[in-house]
Design a protein around this motif. Structure first.
Motif, PDB file in Angstrom:
ATOM      1  N   LEU A 205       0.670  -1.075  -0.118  1.00  0.00           N
ATOM      2  CA  LEU A 205       0.229  -0.227   0.516  1.00  0.00           C
ATOM      3  C   LEU A 205       0.704   1.120  -0.300  1.00  0.00           C
ATOM      4  O   LEU A 205       0.360   2.106  -0.803  1.00  0.00           O
ATOM      5  CB  LEU A 205      -0.768   0.237   1.871  1.00  0.00           C
ATOM      6  N   SER A 206       2.057   1.153   0.181  1.00  0.00           N
ATOM      7  CA  SER A 206       2.833   2.150   0.719  1.00  0.00           C
ATOM      8  C   SER A 206       3.423   2.517  -0.694  1.00  0.00           C
ATOM      9  O   SER A 206       4.529   3.680  -0.509  1.00  0.00           O
ATOM     10  CB  SER A 206       3.483   2.418   1.416  1.00  0.00           C
ATOM     11  N   GLU A 207       3.575   1.501  -1.664  1.00  0.00           N
ATOM     12  CA  GLU A 207       4.595   1.807  -2.897  1.00  0.00           C
ATOM     13  C   GLU A 207       4.545   3.351  -3.679  1.00  0.00           C
ATOM     14  O   GLU A 207       5.712   4.031  -3.818  1.00  0.00           O
ATOM     15  CB  GLU A 207       4.270   0.847  -3.988  1.00  0.00           C
ATOM     16  N   ASN A 208       3.325   3.366  -4.037  1.00  0.00           N
ATOM     17  CA  ASN A 208       3.290   4.605  -4.316  1.00  0.00           C
ATOM     18  C   ASN A 208       4.095   5.871  -3.603  1.00  0.00           C
ATOM     19  O   ASN A 208       4.972   6.875  -4.081  1.00  0.00           O
ATOM     20  CB  ASN A 208       1.834   5.270  -4.648  1.00  0.00           C
ATOM     21  N   MET A 209       3.590   6.106  -1.978  1.00  0.00           N
ATOM     22  CA  MET A 209       3.981   7.020  -1.108  1.00  0.00           C
ATOM     23  C   MET A 209       5.128   7.192  -1.185  1.00  0.00           C
ATOM     24  O   MET A 209       5.934   8.211  -0.557  1.00  0.00           O
ATOM     25  CB  MET A 209       3.006   6.524  -0.498  1.00  0.00           C
ATOM     26  N   GLN A 210       6.526   5.687  -1.604  1.00  0.00           N
ATOM     27  CA  GLN A 210       7.545   6.162  -1.502  1.00  0.00           C
ATOM     28  C   GLN A 210       8.054   6.696  -2.448  1.00  0.00           C
ATOM     29  O   GLN A 210       9.681   7.209  -2.036  1.00  0.00           O
ATOM     30  CB  GLN A 210       7.810   4.325  -1.320  1.00  0.00           C
ATOM     31  N   LEU A 211       7.700   6.931  -3.384  1.00  0.00           N
ATOM     32  CA  LEU A 211       8.964   7.445  -4.671  1.00  0.00           C
ATOM     33  C   LEU A 211       7.904   9.226  -4.346  1.00  0.00           C
ATOM     34  O   LEU A 211       8.874   9.554  -4.616  1.00  0.00           O
ATOM     35  CB  LEU A 211       7.886   6.829  -6.377  1.00  0.00           C
ATOM     36  N   HIS A 212       7.509   9.658  -3.376  1.00  0.00           N
ATOM     37  CA  HIS A 212       7.287  10.670  -2.798  1.00  0.00           C
ATOM     38  C   HIS A 212       8.806  11.323  -2.288  1.00  0.00           C
ATOM     39  O   HIS A 212       9.552  10.661  -1.613  1.00  0.00           O
ATOM     40  CB  HIS A 212       6.614  11.196  -2.053  1.00  0.00           C
ATOM     41  N   PRO A 213       9.654  12.628  -2.661  1.00  0.00           N
ATOM     42  CA  PRO A 213      11.063  13.170  -1.823  1.00  0.00           C
ATOM     43  C   PRO A 213      10.917  13.245  -0.934  1.00  0.00           C
ATOM     44  O   PRO A 213      11.929  13.349  -0.186  1.00  0.00           O
ATOM     45  CB  PRO A 213      10.727  14.643  -2.917  1.00  0.00           C
ATOM     46  N   GLN A 214       9.886  13.204  -0.154  1.00  0.00           N
ATOM     47  CA  GLN A 214       9.653  13.711   1.052  1.00  0.00           C
ATOM     48  C   GLN A 214       9.073  12.522   2.149  1.00  0.00           C
ATOM     49  O   GLN A 214       9.621  12.575   3.115  1.00  0.00           O
ATOM     50  CB  GLN A 214       8.303  15.022   1.318  1.00  0.00           C
ATOM     51  N   TYR A 215       9.725  12.023   1.187  1.00  0.00           N
ATOM     52  CA  TYR A 215       8.630  10.295   2.473  1.00  0.00           C
ATOM     53  C   TYR A 215       9.928   9.722   3.347  1.00  0.00           C
ATOM     54  O   TYR A 215       9.835   9.843   3.948  1.00  0.00           O
ATOM     55  CB  TYR A 215       7.965   9.097   1.486  1.00  0.00           C
ATOM     56  N   LYS A 216      11.086   9.582   2.650  1.00  0.00           N
ATOM     57  CA  LYS A 216      12.498   9.299   3.255  1.00  0.00           C
ATOM     58  C   LYS A 216      12.799  10.157   4.793  1.00  0.00           C
ATOM     59  O   LYS A 216      12.475   9.472   5.916  1.00  0.00           O
ATOM     60  CB  LYS A 216      13.149   9.640   2.438  1.00  0.00           C
ATOM     61  N   LYS A 217      12.395  11.660   4.660  1.00  0.00           N
ATOM     62  CA  LYS A 217      12.699  12.079   5.473  1.00  0.00           C
ATOM     63  C   LYS A 217      11.776  12.196   6.645  1.00  0.00           C
ATOM     64  O   LYS A 217      11.899  12.168   7.703  1.00  0.00           O
ATOM     65  CB  LYS A 217      12.700  13.848   5.016  1.00  0.00           C
ATOM     66  N   ILE A 218       9.966  12.093   6.037  1.00  0.00           N
ATOM     67  CA  ILE A 218       9.292  11.970   7.292  1.00  0.00           C
ATOM     68  C   ILE A 218       9.682  10.556   7.995  1.00  0.00           C
ATOM     69  O   ILE A 218       8.871  10.290   8.552  1.00  0.00           O
ATOM     70  CB  ILE A 218       7.642  12.037   6.351  1.00  0.00           C
ATOM     71  N   PHE A 219       9.630   9.664   7.484  1.00  0.00           N
ATOM     72  CA  PHE A 219       9.464   8.232   7.956  1.00  0.00           C
ATOM     73  C   PHE A 219      10.863   8.111   8.717  1.00  0.00           C
ATOM     74  O   PHE A 219      10.672   7.629  10.326  1.00  0.00           O
ATOM     75  CB  PHE A 219       9.613   7.274   6.686  1.00  0.00           C
ATOM     76  N   ALA A 220      11.721   8.478   8.925  1.00  0.00           N
ATOM     77  CA  ALA A 220      13.136   8.843   9.099  1.00  0.00           C
ATOM     78  C   ALA A 220      12.924   9.880  10.579  1.00  0.00           C
ATOM     79  O   ALA A 220      13.170   9.115  11.814  1.00  0.00           O
ATOM     80  CB  ALA A 220      14.835   9.492   8.308  1.00  0.00           C
ATOM     81  N   ARG A 221      11.689  10.805  10.444  1.00  0.00           N
ATOM     82  CA  ARG A 221      11.458  11.555  11.927  1.00  0.00           C
ATOM     83  C   ARG A 221      10.199  10.186  12.599  1.00  0.00           C
ATOM     84  O   ARG A 221      10.651  10.379  14.245  1.00  0.00           O
ATOM     85  CB  ARG A 221      10.893  11.998  11.313  1.00  0.00           C
ATOM     86  N   ILE A 222       9.308   9.702  11.732  1.00  0.00           N
ATOM     87  CA  ILE A 222       8.534   8.456  12.473  1.00  0.00           C
ATOM     88  C   ILE A 222       9.303   7.750  13.233  1.00  0.00           C
ATOM     89  O   ILE A 222       9.248   7.123  14.580  1.00  0.00           O
ATOM     90  CB  ILE A 222       7.435   7.963  11.519  1.00  0.00           C
ATOM     91  N   GLU A 223      10.586   6.808  12.694  1.00  0.00           N
ATOM     92  CA  GLU A 223      11.211   6.080  13.468  1.00  0.00           C
ATOM     93  C   GLU A 223      12.000   6.655  14.577  1.00  0.00           C
ATOM     94  O   GLU A 223      12.238   6.670  15.698  1.00  0.00           O
ATOM     95  CB  GLU A 223      12.638   5.679  12.192  1.00  0.00           C
ATOM     96  N   ASN A 224      12.709   8.182  14.624  1.00  0.00           N
ATOM     97  CA  ASN A 224      13.545   8.978  15.457  1.00  0.00           C
ATOM     98  C   ASN A 224      12.601   9.236  16.431  1.00  0.00           C
ATOM     99  O   ASN A 224      12.734   8.958  18.112  1.00  0.00           O
ATOM    100  CB  ASN A 224      13.504  10.142  15.328  1.00  0.00           C
TER     101      ASN A 224
END
Length: 691
Positions: free
Chosen positions: A653-672
């Motif tokens: 379900l998250s595959e399309n969202m992971q292509l967005h340039p902001q995804y990695k930054k946001i998910f890194a925040r979630i992990e932190n």
């Protein structure tokens, strides 16, 4: 241990010393040992396994038990005291492990000292790390479902060393001294009243009713019962009703000496039953020097009703409610209602009806009594707003209408008044795991429940689910070793517990993130019972994560068909995965149906996961801007479970969202956020002396 090289012996000696230096620290586990030894966790695991053929956790446990046997030989401490000294949080679990390693319980060490001395002499080079094959360890697993009807989730965990001054007491089932079994409900009512009164005393730790029930006709000695329940004091009672009089015998036992601390025979007229109940509780508290505040004393002395006929009917209903099967609940309701007819102001009877109605509706998609609960709960509160049962009844009304936030303050107030109430704690856990997900609160209340609800001594099935709860609470907060510890106990008690089996599989996934292994394990579990819808959807989900949508659909179809057929309101959060699976297999109509359901559910979801679910929804639609917008909102939260961190990246379900340039930054925040949350939970639990 023959055949070891000098380097291997030195290694074992070094890590044994490290364990012994931290012997009383229950939290000193595999990760802590690896850090202390200056090794990676994986290297430590491999090296210990190679040398000893044991897991690292078994090695640590055996070192603790070896050290315990030496303390036992000194004879300066009790078994309970030694269990804490060597890092076991539960004397009962310590006894079990000791028996498995040495072949006899620690209390019988004196009888076996000569044989043990010979064994120790033969193995003098290193601690006896290999368990006797006659008493093998059984390793096990995890997960959790709250079955409040059984009031259920509890264990062998005693008060921690930091709580040594808390007075723990168990009120054993009172016995009927009369041949007239028709009056048993009165004797049960006297026991219930004694228990309820003591539960309101904050200075006590009162073992729950569910924990003591099977000792009713149990031949075990008081010493055995005390050890199994981890109680400092036991209350035994027996009585009978003779004409218009009640004869009640009470015996208070100090389990540290196994001597009677106090005993008394009461003979009261039936019209004095309430003063009798209050006197018993207050006398017990006085004998064990428990602090009873004026407010607590006032509540204990308060009469529930002035109408003895109403109270008699209430006790009959309560006897049915005590074992809340549907048949018993149907019998309890008319008795409570008749009691109300006798006394229109009888708060306990109103609360009894409301609670019975809630239990009758629980788990059903069509709620027959949801509105009626409100009337009876409001009446109970009107006539006694400080009665724990009244407050609980009102909370259940809100839970029946899915207004969980509104239920919470009523349960909190009930627990404030009756801090030892296992029933209220059970509902609190239910809220925080299923409806208002909060991993910190879930873990806190589950651990509190451990201190008063001790069922493993007589009901391995109930105890297995209790340990399952604790394991589930720990894994949701990424305490992997702790989760493994409690899931092992859960499966040791009930190996056929499929919940624990498949949750164990997820704990393993948290360690290795091997989806193929998870899938194979879940398939093997499903083969054991193909009627289990929960396991069925877990198998389907594992194929979904692997991207094998054709096979996932084969498992999802019978799941959704059964859910529709039986009108089951279960796993609504999985509808997104189900929809995507049907979409990938060309079943567009079904895909649209379940995506619409998923969106409707997500938009109404009051929990912290609402924005996360909507992010997944819009990711599937290809609207990545909206998806990351919702994901960004979710990233502002910090009370979410470990599965978000583990599974988001592998969720289709998250595959399309992971292509967005902001995804990695946001998910890194979630992990932190989660990492900081985990650290805060650990510190909070340490401060509250819960770990």
């Amino acid at each position: 241990m023959p055949g070891l090289t000098s380097a291997e012996k030195n290694f074992l000696s070094q890590i044994t010393q490290l364990v012994e230096e931290n012997i009383s620290n229950e939290q000193f586990g595999v990760s802590e040992l690896a850090e202390a030894a200056g090794m990676s966790r994986s290297n430590l695991l491999r090296k210990i396994k190679k040398i000893t053929d044991l897991s690292a956790s078994q090695f640590i446990r055996n070192v603790r038990l070896k050290y315990a046997s030496e303390l036992l030989e000194e004879g300066a401490w009790t078994v309970s005291e030694i269990s804490y000294k060597v890092g076991f949080g539960s004397p009962s679990y310590f006894i079990k492990c000791f028996r498995e390693l040495y072949g006899y319980p620690p209390g019988e060490l004196g009888k076996h000292q000569e044989a043990d001395a010979e064994n120790l002499e033969e193995q003098a080079e290193v601690p006896p790390l290999v368990p006797k094959k006659k008493f093998p360890f059984t390793l096990i697993s995890f997960f959790a479902i709250v079955l409040i009807a059984a009031v259920l989730y509890v264990v062998l965990r005693p008060a921690s060393p930091g709580k040594a001054n808390i007075k723990s007491i168990a009120v054993l089932p009172f016995l009927n001294d009369s041949n007239d079994t028709s009056n048993v409900y009165i004797i049960n009512g006297l026991m219930e009243a004694t228990l309820n009164n003591l539960q309101q005393i904050n200075d006590l730790r009162v073992i729950s009713r569910t924990s003591v029930e099977s000792y009713r006709n149990n031949p075990k000695s008081t010493a055995e019962i005390a050890r199994e329940l981890n109680a400092t004091y036991l209350v035994e009672g027996s009585g009978q009703k003779i004409d218009n009089q009640i004869l009640l015998n009470i015996r208070l036992i100090d389990t540290r000496t196994n001597n009677d601390l106090w005993g008394q025979q009461y003979r009261r007229d039936t019209e004095d039953i309430f003063s009798l109940q209050a006197d018993v509780a207050k006398n017990i508290a006085e004998q064990i020097e428990a602090i009873v505040t004026p407010e607590e004393s006032k509540r204990i002395e308060k009469k529930p009703t002035d109408n003895l006929q109403a109270y008699d009917l209430f006790l009959k209903g309560l006897d049915f409610l005590r074992i809340p099967t549907e048949d018993n609940l149907q019998k309890a309701v008319p008795l409570f209602k008749t009691a109300i007819q006798e006394d229109k102001e009888f708060a306990r009877a109103y609360a009894g009806v409301a609670i019975s109605f809630f239990m009758l509706d629980r788990g059903k998609s069509v709620k027959q009594f949801a509105d009626s609960i409100n009337y009876y709960a409001d009446q109970a509160l009107f006539y006694d707003s400080k009665l724990p049962q009244s407050l609980t009844a009102k909370a259940l009304f809100y839970m029946a209408h899915n207004e969980y936030e509104l239920a919470l303050p009523y349960l909190e107030k009930a627990l404030e008044i009756s801090p030892n109430s296992d029933v209220v704690l059970a509902f609190m856990v239910d809220l925080y795991v299923n409806y208002l997900p909060d991993t910190e609160k879930y873990l806190e209340y589950a651990l509190k429940g451990l201190e008063i609800d001790i069922v493993a001594a007589y009901d391995s099935g109930a105890a297995s689910y209790s340990y399952l709860h604790i394991s589930n609470a720990f894994i949701q907060s990424a305490f992997i070793d702790e989760a493994q510890k409690y899931i092992d106990i859960s499966l040791d008690l009930l190996p056929e517990n499929l919940y624990s089996q498949y949750v164990k599989a997820y704990i393993q996934y948290a360690r290795d993130e091997d989806m193929q292994r998870l899938n194979k394990t879940l398939l093997a579990i499903f083969e054991k019972d193909k009627s289990r819808l929960d396991v069925l959807q877990e198998v389907a989900k594992s194929y979904y994560y692997l991207g094998d949508f054709e096979t996932a659909a084969l498992y999802y179809k019978p799941f959704v068909e059964a859910r529709e057929k039986y009108k089951l309101d279960i796993y609504p959060s999985e509808n997104g995965k189900i929809a995507l699976t049907f979409d990938k297999t060309g079943e567009k109509e079904l895909a649209d149906k379940y995506f619409n359901r998923y969106k409707t559910w997500a938009e109404k979801d009051p929990s912290v996961y609402r924005n996360y679910s909507l992010a997944m929804y819009y990711s599937y639609l290809g609207d990545t801007e909206k998806a990351v917008e919702f994901l960004d909102k979710f990233s502002q939260k910090d009370k979410f479970n470990y599965w978000i961190v583990l599974f988001t990246a592998v969720d289709p379900l998250s595959e399309n969202m992971q292509l967005h340039p902001q995804y990695k930054k946001i998910f890194a925040r979630i992990e932190n956020k989660f990492e900081n949350y985990h650290k805060r939970i650990k510190k909070s639990l340490e401060v509250k002396d819960l770990i």
